[in-house]
Design a protein around this motif. Structure first.
Motif, mmCIF file in Angstrom:
data_model
loop_
_atom_site.group_PDB
_atom_site.id
_atom_site.type_symbol
_atom_site.label_atom_id
_atom_site.label_comp_id
_atom_site.label_asym_id
_atom_site.label_seq_id
_atom_site.Cartn_x
_atom_site.Cartn_y
_atom_site.Cartn_z
ATOM 1 N N PHE A 103 39.495 36.360 35.222
ATOM 2 C CA PHE A 103 39.758 37.533 35.004
ATOM 3 C C PHE A 103 41.230 37.904 34.969
ATOM 4 C CE2 PHE A 103 40.270 42.111 35.400
ATOM 5 C CZ PHE A 103 39.375 42.775 34.681
ATOM 6 N N LEU A 104 41.878 37.722 36.105
ATOM 7 C CA LEU A 104 43.323 37.693 36.362
ATOM 8 C C LEU A 104 44.185 37.201 35.335
ATOM 9 C CD1 LEU A 104 43.434 37.894 40.149
ATOM 10 C CD2 LEU A 104 43.506 40.083 38.545
ATOM 11 N N ASP A 105 43.951 36.088 35.346
ATOM 12 C CA ASP A 105 44.499 35.081 34.206
ATOM 13 C C ASP A 105 44.567 35.833 32.656
ATOM 14 O OD1 ASP A 105 45.644 33.448 36.101
ATOM 15 O OD2 ASP A 105 44.011 31.951 35.651
ATOM 16 N N SER A 106 43.475 36.317 32.198
ATOM 17 C CA SER A 106 43.285 36.692 31.008
ATOM 18 C C SER A 106 43.835 38.284 30.996
ATOM 19 C CB SER A 106 41.835 36.766 30.705
ATOM 20 O OG SER A 106 41.162 37.864 31.622
ATOM 21 N N HIS A 107 44.280 38.653 31.791
ATOM 22 C CA HIS A 107 44.963 40.043 32.026
ATOM 23 C C HIS A 107 46.209 40.039 32.439
ATOM 24 C CE1 HIS A 107 40.485 41.238 31.505
ATOM 25 N NE2 HIS A 107 41.031 42.230 30.975
ATOM 26 N N ARG A 108 46.961 38.948 32.458
ATOM 27 C CA ARG A 108 48.277 38.875 32.728
ATOM 28 C C ARG A 108 49.409 39.874 31.994
ATOM 29 N NH1 ARG A 108 49.796 34.544 35.808
ATOM 30 N NH2 ARG A 108 51.941 34.620 34.875
ATOM 31 N N HIS A 146 49.912 48.460 31.536
ATOM 32 C CA HIS A 146 49.467 48.768 30.184
ATOM 33 C C HIS A 146 48.049 48.925 30.252
ATOM 34 C CE1 HIS A 146 53.609 47.306 29.501
ATOM 35 N NE2 HIS A 146 53.230 46.178 29.767
ATOM 36 N N GLY A 147 47.490 50.263 29.413
ATOM 37 C CA GLY A 147 46.147 50.438 29.248
ATOM 38 C C GLY A 147 45.728 51.400 30.341
ATOM 39 N N ASP A 148 44.319 51.483 30.220
ATOM 40 C CA ASP A 148 43.643 52.419 30.799
ATOM 41 C C ASP A 148 43.538 51.929 32.193
ATOM 42 O OD1 ASP A 148 40.861 53.673 31.936
ATOM 43 O OD2 ASP A 148 41.942 55.006 30.881
ATOM 44 N N ARG A 149 43.680 52.322 33.445
ATOM 45 C CA ARG A 149 43.680 52.126 34.909
ATOM 46 C C ARG A 149 42.175 51.833 35.351
ATOM 47 N NH1 ARG A 149 48.563 54.976 36.187
ATOM 48 N NH2 ARG A 149 47.126 56.257 37.430
ATOM 49 N N ALA A 150 41.441 53.207 34.818
ATOM 50 C CA ALA A 150 40.034 53.527 35.169
ATOM 51 C C ALA A 150 39.065 52.010 34.559
ATOM 52 C CB ALA A 150 39.671 54.885 34.960
ATOM 53 N N ALA A 151 39.416 51.793 33.159
ATOM 54 C CA ALA A 151 38.671 50.827 32.660
ATOM 55 C C ALA A 151 39.081 49.552 32.906
ATOM 56 C CB ALA A 151 38.905 50.937 31.072
ATOM 57 N N PHE A 152 40.046 49.404 33.633
ATOM 58 C CA PHE A 152 40.511 47.957 34.109
ATOM 59 C C PHE A 152 39.805 47.947 35.521
ATOM 60 C CE2 PHE A 152 42.943 45.500 37.218
ATOM 61 C CZ PHE A 152 43.496 44.448 36.293
ATOM 62 N N ARG A 153 39.709 48.699 36.172
ATOM 63 C CA ARG A 153 39.001 48.824 37.564
ATOM 64 C C ARG A 153 37.798 48.670 37.399
ATOM 65 N NH1 ARG A 153 40.450 51.299 42.979
ATOM 66 N NH2 ARG A 153 38.555 50.895 44.213
ATOM 67 N N LYS A 154 36.985 49.087 36.734
ATOM 68 C CA LYS A 154 35.657 48.768 36.353
ATOM 69 C C LYS A 154 35.266 47.629 35.791
ATOM 70 C CE LYS A 154 31.865 51.031 33.518
ATOM 71 N NZ LYS A 154 31.459 52.185 32.768
ATOM 72 N N ALA A 155 36.097 47.053 34.983
ATOM 73 C CA ALA A 155 35.946 45.705 34.646
ATOM 74 C C ALA A 155 36.037 44.870 35.611
ATOM 75 C CB ALA A 155 36.963 45.468 33.389
#
Length: 371
Positions: free
Chosen positions: A245-250, A278-287
């Motif tokens: 997940f982290l590698d795909s969201h670098r 970059h992008g929505d923090r809440a959505a990132f956290r949920k994922a």
């Protein structure tokens, strides 16, 4: 032979022998960070991630950051993971709302660093190494990475300094240097100096004992503890699903950085911080919470991991320019900026860094103007 530049046949042989010895050594094993931060042994499956482990009590802290450093020889910059061990200026276990707001503001563009610009005629302050060779004006030498080589008694080379990191000193009292040593007639010590800057020369007006070296700054954890405090539970940062997940969201996020919020120990809470640039923090956290099971703090960051890698690479490309005096580049631990350590911040250095993006950089010069 120039004793200050260190252009000596014996010196060259010693450096070459040291480089050959280091090249023949096997790579050092990476630390088991699950065991360091949670006391559990990792399974060994999946790729490892280098996670800064930051203690949050008055003890020694281990911080691992990606550095781009100027090599001792050669012209190409190198990158290395450089752990630093020592006393740290540590954040509180739980920041106040004001501290959280301050950290968020710190993730805004850092500007051009113009308050650190030095021009001819400016009064400046510097602290560090001074080298004095016979029949040569003493030099200030900026801190820089050097290979660790053990020498037999009496075989150590004369003190030397790369040409791009030297500043000529007028009026320094070599006899008053702290920790003064002499090797083959070349004296070396440390001092804090104040004087007037003019074309890589400082006319010293004040001299005193040296100050502590600049240390890495540990930003406070951006998140307040939840009701009842942070819980003690394992952080599965090395799990294959987490690393994937982290590698795909670098390109979106920076981190993780782990905080031992109650101090070191296997029965203490650990929090992983991820900064979303970059992008929505809440959505990132949920994922992310679908794959990560430990304590989590998600906050704002100016730089993503990909941003930081790009900046580090671009700055590394400038390190072979002796006229710029850049020694080290590292990313602020909350992703707020790429920090550049260098000899002195001049208009020429600013112009060289401008194409990289001054708003993403924070310069840390050893020679600073006195306002």
């Amino acid at each position: 032979m120039n004793p200050i530049d260190g252009r000596d046949t014996v010196d060259d042989l010693l450096r070459q022998a040291g480089a050959q010895w280091r090249a023949e050594q096997p790579p050092a094993p990476e630390p088991d960070l699950d065991r360091i931060t949670t006391g559990t042994q990792s399974s060994g499956s999946g790729p490892r991630r280098w996670v800064p482990a930051l203690a949050a009590a008055s003890v020694a802290a281990i911080a691992a950051v990606t550095l781009t450093v100027l090599p001792d020889t050669g012209s190409q910059p190198v990158q290395q993971s450089a752990p630093q061990l020592g006393p740290a200026s540590l954040p509180p276990a739980g920041p106040t709302p004001q501290a959280v707001e301050s950290v968020a503001q710190g993730n805004q563009p850092t500007g051009s660093n113009d308050d650190l610009l030095v021009r001819n005629g400016d009064k400046v302050h510097l602290s560090g190494e001074v080298i004095a060779a016979p029949n040569t004006a003493p030099l200030f030498c900026a801190s820089h990475p050097i290979p660790m080589i053990g020498y037999l008694p009496g075989s150590a080379p004369k003190p030397s300094c790369p040409a791009g990191l030297q500043v000529t000193l007028k009026g320094v009292d070599v006899d008053r240097l702290t920790a003064l040593t002499t090797v083959d007639g070349v004296r070396q010590g440390r001092a804090a100096l104040t004087g007037i800057w003019n074309d890589k020369t400082v006319d010293v007006q004040q001299q005193s004992a040296p100050e502590p070296d600049l240390d890495l700054v540990t930003p406070p954890l951006q998140c307040l503890p939840p009701q009842g405090g942070w819980k003690v539970k394992p952080a599965n940062l090395e799990a294959p699903a987490v690393t994937k997940f982290l590698d795909s969201h670098r390109g979106q996020a920076f981190g993780p950085v782990t905080y031992s919020v109650d101090g070191p120990g296997t029965a203490k809470a650990v929090v992983a911080f991820l900064g979303v640039a970059h992008g929505d923090r809440a959505a990132f956290r949920k994922a992310f919470e679908k794959v990560y099971t430990g304590n989590l703090c998600v906050g704002p960051a100016r730089l993503s991991q990909s941003d930081a890698d790009r900046l580090s690479k671009d700055i590394g490309g400038l390190m072979d320019r002796a006229d710029l005096g850049i020694t080290t580049s590292y990313t602020q631990m909350d992703g707020a900026s790429e920090n550049v350590r260098l000899l002195v911040y001049t208009d020429a250095v600013k112009a060289a860094l401008a194409p990289i993006g001054l708003g993403d950089l924070r310069v840390e010069p050893e020679i600073r103007p006195v306002h």
